[in-house]
Design a protein around this motif. Sequence first.
Motif, mmCIF file in Angstrom:
data_model
loop_
_atom_site.group_PDB
_atom_site.id
_atom_site.type_symbol
_atom_site.label_atom_id
_atom_site.label_comp_id
_atom_site.label_asym_id
_atom_site.label_seq_id
_atom_site.Cartn_x
_atom_site.Cartn_y
_atom_site.Cartn_z
ATOM 1 N N ILE A 70 43.101 -46.073 69.626
ATOM 2 C CA ILE A 70 41.740 -46.549 69.433
ATOM 3 C C ILE A 70 41.765 -47.689 68.422
ATOM 4 N N SER A 71 40.936 -48.690 68.659
ATOM 5 C CA SER A 71 40.863 -49.820 67.737
ATOM 6 C C SER A 71 39.469 -50.430 67.848
ATOM 7 N N ARG A 72 39.155 -51.319 66.927
ATOM 8 C CA ARG A 72 37.855 -51.983 66.965
ATOM 9 C C ARG A 72 37.987 -53.415 66.499
ATOM 10 N N ASP A 73 37.109 -54.248 66.999
ATOM 11 C CA ASP A 73 36.988 -55.634 66.569
ATOM 12 C C ASP A 73 35.542 -55.817 66.129
ATOM 13 N N ASN A 77 31.989 -56.811 67.984
ATOM 14 C CA ASN A 77 31.162 -55.610 68.178
ATOM 15 C C ASN A 77 31.704 -54.742 69.310
ATOM 16 N N THR A 78 33.001 -54.541 69.323
ATOM 17 C CA THR A 78 33.645 -53.829 70.424
ATOM 18 C C THR A 78 34.670 -52.840 69.896
ATOM 19 N N VAL A 79 34.719 -51.692 70.544
ATOM 20 C CA VAL A 79 35.759 -50.698 70.275
ATOM 21 C C VAL A 79 36.558 -50.523 71.562
ATOM 22 N N TYR A 80 37.854 -50.263 71.398
ATOM 23 C CA TYR A 80 38.768 -50.181 72.533
ATOM 24 C C TYR A 80 39.475 -48.827 72.551
ATOM 25 N N LEU A 81 39.915 -48.451 73.736
ATOM 26 C CA LEU A 81 40.789 -47.299 73.881
ATOM 27 C C LEU A 81 41.900 -47.714 74.836
ATOM 28 N N GLN A 82 43.076 -47.946 74.272
ATOM 29 C CA GLN A 82 44.254 -48.257 75.073
ATOM 30 C C GLN A 82 44.896 -46.946 75.495
ATOM 31 N N MET A 83 45.037 -46.755 76.786
ATOM 32 C CA MET A 83 45.559 -45.497 77.320
ATOM 33 C C MET A 83 46.843 -45.780 78.083
ATOM 34 N N ASN A 84 47.950 -45.250 77.578
ATOM 35 C CA ASN A 84 49.252 -45.418 78.206
ATOM 36 C C ASN A 84 49.778 -44.088 78.702
ATOM 37 N N SER A 85 50.777 -44.133 79.559
ATOM 38 C CA SER A 85 51.417 -42.923 80.089
ATOM 39 C C SER A 85 50.375 -41.938 80.597
ATOM 40 N N LEU A 86 49.461 -42.426 81.378
ATOM 41 C CA LEU A 86 48.348 -41.595 81.854
ATOM 42 C C LEU A 86 48.834 -40.467 82.749
ATOM 43 N N LYS A 87 48.128 -39.351 82.655
ATOM 44 C CA LYS A 87 48.449 -38.153 83.416
ATOM 45 C C LYS A 87 47.237 -37.775 84.271
#
Length: 124
Positions: A70-73, A77-87
Motif C-alpha cells: 500500500i502506498s499514497r501520493d 490525492n491517490t492511494v494505491y494497492l500493488q498486488m503481486n503473486s495473486l492467488k
Amino acid sequence: QVQLVESGGGLVQAGGSLRLSCAASGRTFSAYRMGWFRQAPGKERESVAALNYSGGWTYYADSVKGRFTISRDNGKNTVYLQMNSLKPEDTAVYYCAAQLYGGNWRAAADYDYWGQGTQVTVSS
C-alpha cells in the motif's frame, strides 16, 4: 464530505499482478488515514492494508503480507494497492476507505467514507 473512486481491478491469472488506485476528493486528503478492504461472496468484509497520513506507517493482513504493498501520493490525492503473486483466494471486491477521526485500523466500522469497489478476479 469525501469522495473515493477505485480503479484498476480486473481478471488476472494466478501469479499475476494488479495495481489498484483510489482517487480522493472533497477534503484534505493528506490529513486522513487510508485503508483497503475486500469482500468475497458470502464472506465478511476484511481489512487488507492501511497506512497513515504520511505513508510512514503501514499495516497488512497476514494473508497478503509480502505480496501486497500500500502506498499514497498526497500530491495526487491517490492511494494505491500493488498486488503481486495473486492467488485465487484473493478474488473479491476491493474497497478503499478513509478514516478521518481515528480508530482501529482493521475495523471497517471505524472508517468514515468508502468507495464503490472494484472487482478483482484471479483465475487458477
